[in-house]
Scaffold this active site. Structure first.
Site: not given
Length: 503
Positions: A321, A333, A367-368, A395, A465
Site C-alpha cells: 500500500h 509501512d 489501507e491504513e 505489509d 506507525h
C-alpha cells in the site's frame, strides 16, 4: 525438499485419477472402461488447454513428481533473478527508488495532498519503467486530520506527554478536557471498575504480548471507555519496543455509543501512570486535540502489469500500500512493501521474461483506514476471482525475510514449498501459515491462495506507525533479498502451466 506421503496424495487426488480408473476397470466392461477413459482424457486436455487447476472434487491429475520437475526447471531463472536483484544491476534499486519518493513527498495520509502527489509520481514512474497497462482505478477514501494536540499531566506533577491522536478520533473542545485518570490493564478490569470511570480519562496500560492481542485496545478502547462514562481514553502504544515514541493507528467508534476523543501515549508514560496509581496518587491530565473528519476524498489504486503470454486473463497479483500515517515517512509501512512489489515486475521485465499469466502490480490506497482501496478493488474485480492464481501482499516490513506466509489448500502449499526451494541460494525457503493481509483477505475468503512476506516483526512493530518510520530503519541489502523472494515467487507461479489448486 522431502514431502510426506499424505501430502503427495493431496496433490494427486482424487477424481480423474488414472490409477483409480485402472482399478475400477477390472470390474467394468470394455465399453464402460473406454467411456471412463474418454471422460478422463477429455477433462485432462481441457484443464491443460485452459491453464486452470481443477477445483471441487479434485486438483490436477498430473502427479506431484511432474509438478516438482516442472518447478525444478526454473532453477536457472530463479538464480538469474537473485543475481540481478541482489548482486547485479537491480542491487539497491528498490531502496533508492523508495528513498526518492518518501524524501520528496513525506508521509501519505489518506485524503492528503501528499498521497495524491505520491500516486501521481508512481503512475509516471511505472509508465517510465516500461510496464504495461499502467492506469489508476478511482476510489473514495476517508479524510481525517489530527490538527494540533497535546497532553499535560497536572497532578501529581507537571509533565508534558508525547501523544498521537488515533485515526478517526473526534477532537476535544477548544479548551480541552481536564480530568482525573483511571488506569486499567485490561477491558475486564475496566468493567470491574466501571463506576470509577465516570467523568474520567481512562488510560490503558495493557501488556504487549503480540500485536493482534494488543491492537484491540487501540481499536476498541474509546468505545469501551465511553460505555462506562469516560470523557476520553489514552492507549498505551501498540509497540514491541519504545524509546518514548507514541504509535498511532486507526480506531473505530460504535453506533449507539458516545464518541470520545482518543489518542495513544508512550509505553513509558502508561507504565509510569500505572505505578503512580498503584501508590494511590491522584493523576490529572489536560488533553487537547484538534482532530477533525472531512467528507470522503477522491483517490486511486495504482495498477501496472506484465501481460501474460499464454493465459493473459489469469492473474498473479503482487501488492503493497502506498498510503501511510502522517508521521515519519511511511518508509517501513508500507513504502518497502510497495516498492519491492514494483521491483518484482521491474526485474522480470529487465530480464526479458514474460510469464504465461499476467503479473499485476497494485499499489493500494487507504489501507491504513481498514483496506478501503483494496475493498473497492475487490468489488470491481471479484467476478473474475476464478482467474486469480495467487494474491500477494507485503505489509510486514522488508527486513531480512524469514520466509513466506501462505494460505491455501494442502496441494497448493506443497507446490509453494517447491517454489520456495528455488530460493535456497539466499537461504530463504520457509513456507509458514497464515498468508492473510488486510488488502488480500477479500480474495482469500473467496478461495484464492494468498501469500505475504514475513520478516523481523519485533523490529517492525518497534517503528510501525511512529515518527521513527523513516528511511533510516530501512536496509538496502535486506530490501534486495525481499525483492528477490517476491520476484521469484510471483514469476514462477505466474509461469507454471496450471494455476494453483484450490480447496
Amino acid at each position: 525438499m522431502d514431502i510426506n506421503t499424505h501430502n503427495v496424495e493431496a496433490v494427486e487426488t482424487e477424481a480423474y485419477n488414472p490409477y483409480l480408473l485402472m482399478i475400477l476397470g477390472r470390474k467394468l466392461t470394455g465399453k464402460a472402461m473406454k467411456f471412463l477413459l474418454f471422460i478422463f482424457v477429455g477433462v485432462h486436455l481441457l484443464s491443460l488447454a485452459s491453464g486452470k487447476a481443477i477445483h471441487g472434487n479434485g486438483t490436477s491429475q498430473r502427479t506431484f513428481q511432474e509438478i516438482k520437475e516442472e518447478i525444478a526447471h526454473y532453477g536457472d531463472v530463479a538464480k538469474a533473478i537473485i543475481n540481478f536483484t541482489v548482486y547485479g544491476k537491480g542491487q539497491n534499486r528498490s531502496y533508492e527508488r523508495l528513498a526518492l519518493l518518501v524524501d520528496t513527498v513525506g508521509p501519505r495520509l489518506s485524503g492528503s495532498k501528499s498521497l495524491e502527489k505520491a500516486i501521481e509520481i508512481m503512475q509516471q514512474n511505472l509508465q517510465g519503467d516500461g510496464l504495461e497497462n499502467v492506469h489508476l482505478e478511482p476510489v473514495k477514501i476517508p479524510h481525517w486530520e489530527r490538527g494540533e494536540e497535546s497532553a499535560v499531566m497536572l497532578e501529581p506533577r507537571i509533565h508534558k506527554m508525547a501523544i498521537l491522536g488515533l485515526g478517526s478520533s473526534i477532537g476535544t473542545p477548544p479548551e480541552g478536557i481536564t480530568a482525573e485518570v483511571l488506569v486499567v490493564t485490561s477491558f475486564d478490569e475496566l468493567q470491574r471498575r466501571g463506576p470509577d470511570a465516570e467523568g474520567k480519562i481512562v488510560v490503558y496500560n495493557q501488556p504487549y504480548t503480540n500485536y493482534s492481542a494488543a491492537v484491540q485496545y487501540r481499536m476498541e478502547g474509546a468505545v469501551e471507555a465511553a460505555k462506562v462514562g469516560a470523557l476520553a481514553s489514552l492507549i498505551r502504544s501498540v509497540a514491541s519496543f519504545s524509546i518514548y515514541s507514541p504509535h498511532t493507528g486507526i480506531q473505530e467508534y460504535q453506533n449507539g455509543v458516545p464518541k470520545i476523543p482518543t489518542a495513544c501515549i508512550t509505553v513509558e508514560d502508561a507504565e509510569m501512570m500505572s505505578r503512580m496509581a498503584s501508590r494511590g496518587n491522584k493523576i490529572v491530565i489536560q488533553l487537547k486535540m484538534g482532530a477533525k473528519s472531512y467528507p470522503d476524498a477522491d483517490s486511486f489504486n495504482t495498477v501496472a502489469e506484465i501481460t501474460g503470454s499464454k493465459y493473459p486473463e489469469q492473474v498473479v497479483l503482487v501488492s503493497g500500500h502506498l498510503d501511510s500515517w502522517d508521521v515519519g515517512q511511511g518508509a517501513l509501512d508500507d513504502g518497502g512493501g510497495a516498492f519491492i512489489s514494483w521491483e518484482a515486475l521491474s526485474v522480470i521485465k529487465d530480464l526479458g521474461l514474460r510469464p504465461k499469466r499476467t503479473l499485476r502490480l497494485v499499489l493500494w490506497t487507504a489501507e491504513e483506514q481498514g483496506g478501503v482501496g483494496s475493498s473497492q478493488y475487490y468489488q470491481l474485480h471479484k467476478a473474475n476471482s476464478s482467474n486469480y492464481s495467487l494474491v500477494m501482499e507485503s505489509d510486514l516490513g522488508t527486513f531480512l525475510p524469514s520466509g513466506l506466509k501462505f494460505t491455501g489448500s494442502n496441494s497448493a502449499r506443497i507446490i509453494m514449498e517447491e517454489v520456495m526451494s528455488l530460493l535456497q541460494p539466499i537461504n530463504i525457503t520457509q513456507v509458514l501459515k497464515a498468508g492473510d493481509g488486510t488488502d488480500i483477505n477479500f480474495w482469500i475468503q473467496d478461495g484464492v491462495p494468498g501469500a505475504s512476506l514475513l520478516d523481523d516483526l519485533y523490529k517492525y512493530f518497534s517503528f510501525h506507525h511512529s515518527h521513527g518510520d523513516t528511511m533510516t530503519v530501512m536496509d538496502p541489502k535486506q530490501m534486495n533479498l525481499a525483492a528477490a523472494v517476491w520476484a521469484v515467487v510471483s514469476y514462477v507461479i505466474a509461469d507454471l502451466e496450471e494455476m494453483l489448486p484450490r480447496s
